[in-house]
Design an enzyme around this catalytic site. Sequence first.
Site, short mmCIF file in Angstrom:
data_model
loop_
_atom_site.label_atom_id
_atom_site.label_comp_id
_atom_site.label_asym_id
_atom_site.label_seq_id
_atom_site.Cartn_x
_atom_site.Cartn_y
_atom_site.Cartn_z
N ILE A 142 2.95 1.66 -3.68
CA ILE A 142 2.32 1.87 -4.99
C ILE A 142 1.61 3.22 -5.02
O ILE A 142 0.76 3.50 -4.19
CB ILE A 142 1.33 0.74 -5.31
CG1 ILE A 142 2.11 -0.59 -5.33
CG2 ILE A 142 0.65 0.98 -6.63
CD1 ILE A 142 1.25 -1.80 -5.54
N ASP A 186 -3.92 12.51 0.86
CA ASP A 186 -2.89 12.98 -0.08
C ASP A 186 -3.44 13.44 -1.41
O ASP A 186 -2.85 14.27 -2.09
CB ASP A 186 -1.87 11.86 -0.36
CG ASP A 186 -0.64 12.02 0.51
OD1 ASP A 186 -0.65 12.91 1.37
OD2 ASP A 186 0.32 11.26 0.30
N ASP A 197 0.59 31.22 -40.36
CA ASP A 197 0.10 31.96 -41.52
C ASP A 197 0.12 33.43 -41.18
O ASP A 197 0.09 33.81 -40.01
CB ASP A 197 -1.38 31.61 -41.77
CG ASP A 197 -1.53 30.28 -42.47
OD1 ASP A 197 -0.56 29.84 -43.09
OD2 ASP A 197 -2.63 29.72 -42.39
N ASN A 238 -2.79 7.68 1.71
CA ASN A 238 -2.56 7.66 0.25
C ASN A 238 -3.79 7.97 -0.56
O ASN A 238 -3.73 8.70 -1.54
CB ASN A 238 -2.06 6.27 -0.17
CG ASN A 238 -0.61 6.08 0.16
OD1 ASN A 238 0.00 6.97 0.75
ND2 ASN A 238 -0.06 4.96 -0.20
N GLU A 270 -1.01 4.97 -5.80
CA GLU A 270 -2.35 4.70 -6.35
C GLU A 270 -2.96 5.91 -7.05
O GLU A 270 -3.63 5.80 -8.05
CB GLU A 270 -3.31 4.28 -5.22
CG GLU A 270 -2.94 3.03 -4.48
CD GLU A 270 -1.96 3.28 -3.35
OE1 GLU A 270 -1.57 4.45 -3.15
OE2 GLU A 270 -1.58 2.32 -2.66
N VAL A 277 0.84 -1.21 0.00
CA VAL A 277 0.00 0.00 0.00
C VAL A 277 0.87 1.25 0.00
O VAL A 277 0.62 2.23 -0.70
CB VAL A 277 -0.92 0.01 1.24
CG1 VAL A 277 -1.65 1.33 1.34
CG2 VAL A 277 -1.89 -1.13 1.17
P1 ATP Z 1 -1.67 33.36 -45.68
O1 ATP Z 1 -0.98 32.21 -46.31
O2 ATP Z 1 -0.82 34.11 -44.73
O3 ATP Z 1 -3.02 33.06 -45.15
P2 ATP Z 1 -2.68 34.47 -48.10
O4 ATP Z 1 -4.10 34.71 -47.79
O5 ATP Z 1 -1.98 35.50 -48.91
O6 ATP Z 1 -1.81 34.41 -46.83
P3 ATP Z 1 -3.49 32.38 -49.83
O7 ATP Z 1 -4.88 32.35 -49.37
O8 ATP Z 1 -2.80 31.12 -50.19
O9 ATP Z 1 -2.55 33.06 -48.78
O10 ATP Z 1 -3.47 33.34 -51.09
C1 ATP Z 1 -2.35 33.44 -51.91
C2 ATP Z 1 -2.47 34.62 -52.81
O11 ATP Z 1 -3.56 34.45 -53.69
C3 ATP Z 1 -2.74 35.92 -52.09
O12 ATP Z 1 -1.58 36.55 -51.69
C4 ATP Z 1 -3.47 36.74 -53.13
O13 ATP Z 1 -2.53 37.37 -53.98
C5 ATP Z 1 -4.21 35.70 -53.94
N1 ATP Z 1 -5.60 35.60 -53.49
C6 ATP Z 1 -6.05 35.43 -52.23
N2 ATP Z 1 -7.39 35.36 -52.21
C7 ATP Z 1 -7.81 35.50 -53.46
C8 ATP Z 1 -9.09 35.50 -54.09
N3 ATP Z 1 -10.21 35.32 -53.40
N4 ATP Z 1 -9.14 35.68 -55.43
C9 ATP Z 1 -8.01 35.81 -56.12
N5 ATP Z 1 -6.79 35.83 -55.61
C10 ATP Z 1 -6.67 35.67 -54.29
#
Ligand code: ATP
Length: 885
Positions: A297, A713, A341, A709, A299, A294
Amino acid sequence: MKTYLQTAEEVLNELNSDSNGLSQKEANERLEKNGKNKLKRARKDSLAKRLYNQLRDPMIVILIVAAIISGITAAYSRESFADVVIIMVVVMINSVLGVYQESKAEKAIEALQAIAANTSRVLRDGSIEEIKTEDLVVGDVILLEAGDSVPADARLLESASLKIEEAALTGESVPVSKVITALNLGDQKSISLGDRKNMVYMGSTAVYGRGSAIVVATGMDTEMGKIADAITQAKENQTPLQIKLNQLSQVLSWLVLGICVFIFALSLVRIYLGEGITGIGVLNIFMVAVSLAVAAIPEGLAAVVTIVLSIGVTNMAKEKAVIRKLTAVETLGCTQVICSDKTGTLTQNKMTVVDYFGFDEQLLGQAMTLCNDAYLNDDNKAEGEPTEAALVDYGFSLGLEKQVLENKMPRVMEAPFDSGRKLMSTGHKMATGAFIQYTKGAPDVLISRCTTYWDGKTQQQLTDTIRQEIRHANQGLAAKALRVLAAASRNWDALPEEVAPNNLEQELCFIGLTGMIDPIRPEVKDAIVECKSAGIRPIMITGDHPDTAMAIAAQLDIIRDKSEAITGARLDEISEEQLKQDIVKYSVYARVQPEHKVRIVKAWQNQGMIVAMTGDGVNDAPSIKTADIGIGMGITGTDVTKNVADMVLADDNFATIVNAVEEGRRIYDNIRKAIQFLLSSNLSEVLAIFIATLFGFTILKPVHLLWINLITDSFPAIALGMEAEEADTMKNPPRESHEGIFSRGLGVDVIWQGAMVAIVTIIAYFVGHFIEAGIWEIAESPDGMTMAFLTLSMAEMFHSLNMRSRRQSIFKMSHQNKFLFLAMVASLVLTTAVIFIPPIAAAFEFEAISFIEYFTAMGLAVVVIPIVEIVKFFQRKSARKQLIA
Ligand code: ATP
């Protein structure tokens, strides 16, 4: 009738719905009648089964055997059954607490799943609404786009290059292009699931394009529901620490069992040679062996860890970091690199167009508004994806109303946006009968597809000089940290045969650029400072232009120099080997494709680093899976990424990641404090019993140890798990991910602290005997036993105070732990009660000690505080010395 054989209208009619969706009232009625759109969960274990599972623990089995044996002997020798009763009561309390804690932890996890639950976009009363997926009903019109999980079985009404990945149902991993026309049976009896191209099924995902569909089956009526029984729910896996602790417990159990058998055999030989074997004699030595088991271990260990983890994840969810896999809590604390991102995570994703370049702003606004999926709501505010919404707002500011434009020039074809291509195109029918295509996207990509440009009046050849001028304008906007999008057009007399993006997006006519601000999130700056002081490297990965990325990264102090940034294109030129070496140089990755992210994660991992990576788009799933901590976005993230993520950020915020890391570190530290507390407590008991047995006196009985225990505890141990973080939690580098339980001096601490408590306990025994008998000697002593019990419990209680910090002085702690305070009071009250309430004291075989004895025991127990303080002082000193050396 099978809905895939019917036309869309027929299905709508049959299900009493229309292309505007159901009314809210009708939907509610249907939900009431047919139930939620949920797969039935595997049945949970019954209460009896759960209790039984608790009782199956080897430790508990030993105790029950001990209870039975002492029951039989008590019956024979007509002694009291107190031991039996106490053991059984403690076992029952422990099992009930176990079941309660287990179900509480389970509920915490379930609650998290509910927070992370998917939502779906539906048409109700003609307008788009986001509802809980479980509230979908048959007849609802759902909207799907790349990244969405298909929420129910549905017949397609509209498909713009919609592609669905149905591997979960059909095993086919290549996405299927979907159509809306009725299928033909031909000479077959039915069409197999994989070939029903006008249907989408629950459990599959949209990976490209968009579409709408009418729900034909929900919940257990779906194809997924039919096979749901076959899908066993994934068990919540254990964290590395839990696995290590289980292993430790097992090793300890066997070790203890060995020692017990040894002591039992030895004592048996001893009494055989001495007074001879008697029933009572054997029972006594059996009970000594049991007390050792006891005592040794731990527990409560597993339960304490589970509780602290589940409380931790609940708190994190309140702080907007929703943990989806329990293992993540521990890994978070080891995180060394956070790849994030840019858009929405470091920045606010609140876009506003503030600048433009081009020769015809009106046309630029028109192109940006039409080649766009956002729309104006009743208040003339754009709704949709932030980049797109900003452009619709921009158009509106130029007097262009999206719906009016679209009525004049209806959309007749489209190539949806994807972050690999970085472009989007739509085709519109004009009043003349001809067609115009608008394309928008990343300027560098788009310009390379242009052969002409619009000079405000006519289409002109795109000369190198103009191309240069546009590039220059683009750089100028990007350097101001603006997100730049370009627009272009193309004329068609008749619609092209093939709507493939490659076919559409060339020979374009450049129209202009828009620059939008996306302010950085104010809290992120501090979060980055904190990251750095905690030895964590922040890294920006973005699809955006390098100049925009660098400008923002510089504002956030992520980079100091241009050489720390690299583009996706450059990354393609670097060999795997080279990247593994160079990876530490880069803090900003711009214009990357989702595939690059996997390479980046792997290169860091190759350096032995623990990497966290955020992702939102469809194609981010592989990198999220590869990362040690995959982070999904709660707001902008697609279902696909959320489903594979270890953690989902409810607010998409980078600062939340850093908070979660901090919380992960705190939880881990606290679990270690609880482990140290419990193990040193067990060790002190083992040592005390061992020494007493060696010298031939009884210091504590099994029931005493059981009480300490399992009852007194465990409260302080759990309370230690709630301890606030220490001042230096985010000032030290991350811990090694492979470190063992006893690393960083924990093993040594357990040993000397165990010895310390054992010594004061033994001293208390002799003092008790002296006060009772007036003589220092080794003998059986009821007062001694009572004082040893009191001193041991109280020393544990004071030691839990010590454990608030492994190295800092408890007199320097700036915050209080009210749970620990309550736990200490509970320990004190319970311990005093068992000693002073006559019937209980009798059952435990305690002597009614005097106040002098009581306070002497207390005085001995409190000594553990100054001793530990002094040792901590020297430990801090030597740590500082090591740091200087
Ligand atoms: P992150 O990667 O930081 O989210 P982001 O939004 O720029 O950034 P993506 O969504 O991959 O990344 O977009 C890449 C690129 O595509 C953008 O930088 C923009 O130039 C273009 N883009 C984003 N949204 C659109 C859209 N709705 N229509 C056309 N082009 C777009």
